[in-house]
Design a protein around this motif. Structure first.
Motif, mmCIF file in Angstrom:
data_model
loop_
_atom_site.group_PDB
_atom_site.id
_atom_site.type_symbol
_atom_site.label_atom_id
_atom_site.label_comp_id
_atom_site.label_asym_id
_atom_site.label_seq_id
_atom_site.Cartn_x
_atom_site.Cartn_y
_atom_site.Cartn_z
ATOM 1 N N LYS A 329 33.317 51.280 11.382
ATOM 2 C CA LYS A 329 33.970 50.904 12.644
ATOM 3 C C LYS A 329 32.972 50.422 13.688
ATOM 4 C CE LYS A 329 37.551 50.914 15.548
ATOM 5 N NZ LYS A 329 36.914 50.545 16.817
ATOM 6 N N SER A 330 31.697 50.760 13.537
ATOM 7 C CA SER A 330 30.695 50.357 14.524
ATOM 8 C C SER A 330 30.426 48.866 14.412
ATOM 9 C CB SER A 330 29.396 51.144 14.330
ATOM 10 O OG SER A 330 29.528 52.459 14.806
ATOM 11 N N THR A 331 30.981 48.110 15.349
ATOM 12 C CA THR A 331 30.799 46.662 15.346
ATOM 13 C C THR A 331 30.004 46.183 16.553
ATOM 14 O OG1 THR A 331 32.908 46.317 16.480
ATOM 15 C CG2 THR A 331 32.944 46.326 14.063
ATOM 16 N N GLU A 334 25.584 49.093 20.548
ATOM 17 C CA GLU A 334 25.609 50.412 21.183
ATOM 18 C C GLU A 334 26.263 51.468 20.295
ATOM 19 O OE1 GLU A 334 24.083 51.517 23.950
ATOM 20 O OE2 GLU A 334 23.163 49.534 23.829
ATOM 21 N N SER A 335 27.314 51.098 19.562
ATOM 22 C CA SER A 335 27.942 52.088 18.688
ATOM 23 C C SER A 335 27.030 52.436 17.522
ATOM 24 C CB SER A 335 29.298 51.587 18.182
ATOM 25 O OG SER A 335 29.174 50.351 17.512
ATOM 26 N N THR A 336 26.252 51.478 17.042
ATOM 27 C CA THR A 336 25.269 51.781 15.990
ATOM 28 C C THR A 336 24.147 52.647 16.537
ATOM 29 O OG1 THR A 336 25.783 49.812 14.693
ATOM 30 C CG2 THR A 336 23.585 50.739 14.414
ATOM 31 N N ARG A 337 23.736 52.401 17.772
ATOM 32 C CA ARG A 337 22.737 53.273 18.410
ATOM 33 C C ARG A 337 23.236 54.715 18.425
ATOM 34 N NH1 ARG A 337 18.969 51.921 22.081
ATOM 35 N NH2 ARG A 337 20.024 49.941 22.522
ATOM 36 N N ALA A 338 24.495 54.893 18.822
ATOM 37 C CA ALA A 338 25.081 56.242 18.875
ATOM 38 C C ALA A 338 25.108 56.880 17.495
ATOM 39 C CB ALA A 338 26.484 56.176 19.461
ATOM 40 N N ALA A 339 25.423 56.096 16.471
ATOM 41 C CA ALA A 339 25.487 56.637 15.106
ATOM 42 C C ALA A 339 24.113 57.067 14.618
ATOM 43 C CB ALA A 339 26.084 55.593 14.169
ATOM 44 N N GLY A 352 25.117 44.411 9.314
ATOM 45 C CA GLY A 352 25.364 42.977 9.168
ATOM 46 C C GLY A 352 26.839 42.665 9.185
ATOM 47 N N GLY A 353 27.170 41.417 8.885
ATOM 48 C CA GLY A 353 28.544 40.942 8.932
ATOM 49 C C GLY A 353 28.608 39.695 9.784
ATOM 50 N N ARG A 354 29.643 39.582 10.586
ATOM 51 C CA ARG A 354 29.814 38.429 11.472
ATOM 52 C C ARG A 354 29.444 38.816 12.899
ATOM 53 N NH1 ARG A 354 34.941 34.867 10.571
ATOM 54 N NH2 ARG A 354 33.550 34.236 8.866
ATOM 55 N N ASP A 355 28.538 38.078 13.487
ATOM 56 C CA ASP A 355 28.023 38.359 14.828
ATOM 57 C C ASP A 355 29.067 38.047 15.896
ATOM 58 O OD1 ASP A 355 26.267 38.804 16.970
ATOM 59 O OD2 ASP A 355 25.599 36.713 16.950
ATOM 60 N N LYS A 356 29.043 38.841 16.980
ATOM 61 C CA LYS A 356 29.936 38.613 18.118
ATOM 62 C C LYS A 356 29.160 38.154 19.349
ATOM 63 C CE LYS A 356 31.708 42.808 18.040
ATOM 64 N NZ LYS A 356 32.596 43.934 18.426
ATOM 65 N N GLY A 357 27.971 37.600 19.118
ATOM 66 C CA GLY A 357 27.127 37.193 20.234
ATOM 67 C C GLY A 357 26.277 38.323 20.754
ATOM 68 N N SER A 358 25.950 39.287 19.891
ATOM 69 C CA SER A 358 25.216 40.486 20.306
ATOM 70 C C SER A 358 23.723 40.233 20.451
ATOM 71 C CB SER A 358 25.438 41.608 19.286
ATOM 72 O OG SER A 358 26.800 41.944 19.185
ATOM 73 N N ASP A 359 23.083 41.076 21.273
ATOM 74 C CA ASP A 359 21.627 41.065 21.428
ATOM 75 C C ASP A 359 21.071 42.221 20.596
ATOM 76 O OD1 ASP A 359 18.985 41.058 22.128
ATOM 77 O OD2 ASP A 359 19.310 41.370 24.270
ATOM 78 N N LEU A 419 25.941 53.381 6.829
ATOM 79 C CA LEU A 419 26.574 52.085 7.075
ATOM 80 C C LEU A 419 27.031 52.073 8.524
ATOM 81 C CD1 LEU A 419 27.916 49.351 6.403
ATOM 82 C CD2 LEU A 419 29.952 50.647 5.699
ATOM 83 N N SER A 420 26.376 51.265 9.349
ATOM 84 C CA SER A 420 26.755 51.109 10.755
ATOM 85 C C SER A 420 26.418 49.669 11.136
ATOM 86 C CB SER A 420 26.000 52.115 11.634
ATOM 87 O OG SER A 420 26.548 52.152 12.934
ATOM 88 N N PRO A 421 27.359 48.743 10.954
ATOM 89 C CA PRO A 421 27.024 47.324 10.818
ATOM 90 C C PRO A 421 26.605 46.556 12.062
ATOM 91 C CG PRO A 421 29.047 47.888 9.639
ATOM 92 C CD PRO A 421 28.730 49.037 10.539
ATOM 93 N N MET A 422 27.006 46.984 13.258
ATOM 94 C CA MET A 422 26.733 46.241 14.504
ATOM 95 C C MET A 422 27.512 44.930 14.598
ATOM 96 S SD MET A 422 22.640 46.760 15.273
ATOM 97 C CE MET A 422 22.024 45.970 13.792
#
Length: 449
Positions: A329-331, A334-339, A352-359, A419-422
């Motif tokens: 669920k971590s997309t 920040e949610s991956t940081r928490a995990a 990994g996966g599809r980027d949402k414009g993240s830094d 697994l925490s994809p960002m």
């Protein structure tokens, strides 16, 4: 609301189907358009045609929109799509399925949004209200359309709504009994264009409130705290630190500070939600409950019995001394940081996966401290890798399955394979749930080997 007119529904996902069915029942002239032509879309299209709707699939045409007086859009429809451009050009109002439902529903609404933690907090609030005998209904961005839920409810029920920025930006008159913003960090910048625009979309959850409603805010988040200054509703804050006014933890107690006094509201000893971020989710849920007059005992019982949700820091078991954790669920970063902070280190990360414009640069320091190896997959793998200048313990795979196998090959006893994809799942999977289930299958295969 006048239903004696032509209304277009954009998208045939769950919310689009619910909107079209509701409008047909209300007597509107319904026109539906979806750019896809998958088996699921075609099945829904056939059902709606039998009921009298005009439906086009496999693309959009301007002809279908001629004479339309209102457009109901689905959350995933791009702002640059033909129907939405047509509506803007011709001054046709555009609303969400949430807005359409809220215009019909006359009962209490608890609206919850934020970059991270929405789903867990919504489920917590639902369980707390149920424990207090309130018979709540949970819907919205959790996968159950608001319009689909309404016919099953009596007006004395409370609706708990998970709300995304996509839903909020097209819900101009949504009025919530309690509105909560958990946090705001960079997310969906591919859609909103900037963090400022994204934050404005989140803030719309407070727009319809008056002084008779409650605005619940996270005092520890500066962007959310600034929103509170503009709220017309009564503000009730929560924080991980002591407050002069609001709710905060003292040991296992949740304390209410008000008028120079403090009282114990609930006790969360024995809670099974890991990590500081989940403490914030619990605080938010408790503060919402307090605003609704729920006794603290119901909060205590619900929090203590609450199980972590599937695909959210979900501990699956061990193989060869390696812990496997599914956080599909971590997309967001920040949610991956928490995990990463919530699980034992050292961590073997699959992302990994599809980027949402993240830094992705912002997480590099934490990786250096807690992550032994990162196995990157999918469309975003090269962007993620190139954003990390110092963290070099990484590998790249195109396919998700290969990335998990690579991570397992690098893991040693005592490690956590996380697994925490960002990123979203949409390059290789239909949803984060499908991605999480694929991870579980790979774990079972590894466990049998």
């Amino acid at each position: 609301m006048n239903f004696n007119q032509a209304i277009a529904v954009i998208g045939l996902g769950k919310s689009g189907r619910a909107a079209a069915e509701f409008l047909l029942e209300a007597g509107a002239e319904v026109r539906v358009t979806d750019a896809a032509s998958t088996p699921a879309v075609e099945k829904a299209a056939r059902s709606l045609r039998r009921r009298g709707a005009v439906v086009e699939t496999g693309g959009h045409t301007a002809a279908l929109l001629e004479g339309v007086r209102l457009v109901v859009t689905s959350p995933g429809v791009p702002k640059g799509s033909l129907p939405l451009r047509f509506a803007r050009r011709n001054g046709i109002p555009v609303i969400s399925e949430i807005e359409l439902a809220a215009r019909r529903w006359k009962g209490a609404i608890v609206g919850i949004t934020g970059s991270n933690g929405k789903t867990t907090t919504c489920h917590l609030v639902r369980d707390i209200l149920a424990e207090a005998g309130r018979k709540p209904a949970l819907c919205g961005n959790v996968g159950v359309p608001f319009l689909e839920t309404i016919p099953k409810l009596k007006k004395d029920r409370t609706v708990v709504l998970e709300l995304s920025s996509f839903q909020l930006e097209d819900s101009p008159s949504l009025r919530t009994t309690v509105a909560c913003v958990l946090n705001v960090s960079a997310n969906h910048l591919d859609r909103h264009g900037s963090l400022r625009a994204y934050a404005r979309a989140k803030e719309r959850i407070f727009a319809g409130q008056t002084r008779h409603q409650w605005a619940v805010i996270n005092h520890d988040d500066l962007r959310v705290r600034r929103m509170a200054r503009r709220c017309r509703g009564r503000v009730l804050a929560f924080s991980r630190k002591p407050l002069k006014e609001g709710i905060y933890p003292e040991g296992a107690n949740l304390v209410i500070a008000s008028g120079g006094k403090k009282t114990v509201y609930a006790n969360i000893e024995g809670a099974r939600l890991p990590g500081v971020h989940n403490l914030e989710n619990i605080l938010a849920a408790a503060t919402i409950a307090r605003s609704l007059g729920v006794p603290g005992g119901a909060v205590t019982r619900a929090v203590r019995s609450f199980e972590p949700l599937e695909h959210r820091i979900e501990h699956m078991g061990e193989r060869g001394g390696v812990r496997f954790v599914n956080d599909s669920k971590s997309t967001t970063v920040e949610s991956t940081r928490a995990a990463i902070l919530a699980v034992p280190s050292p961590v073997i990360l699959v992302a990994g996966g599809r980027d949402k414009g993240s830094d992705f640069r912002s997480i590099e320091r934490l990786l250096l401290e807690r992550v032994k190896f990162a196995s990157l997959y999918g469309e975003s793998r090269r962007k993620i890798a190139s954003s990390w200048r110092r963290f070099k313990r990484r590998g790249e795979c195109e396919r998700f399955e290969d990335a998990v196998k690579d991570a397992w090959a690098k893991a040693e006893p005592g490690d956590t394979l996380l697994l925490s994809p960002m990123c979203t799942s949409f390059d290789q999977f239909a949803s984060y749930g499908e991605r999480g289930r694929a991870f579980k299958r790979l774990f079972r295969r590894i466990a049998r080997s």
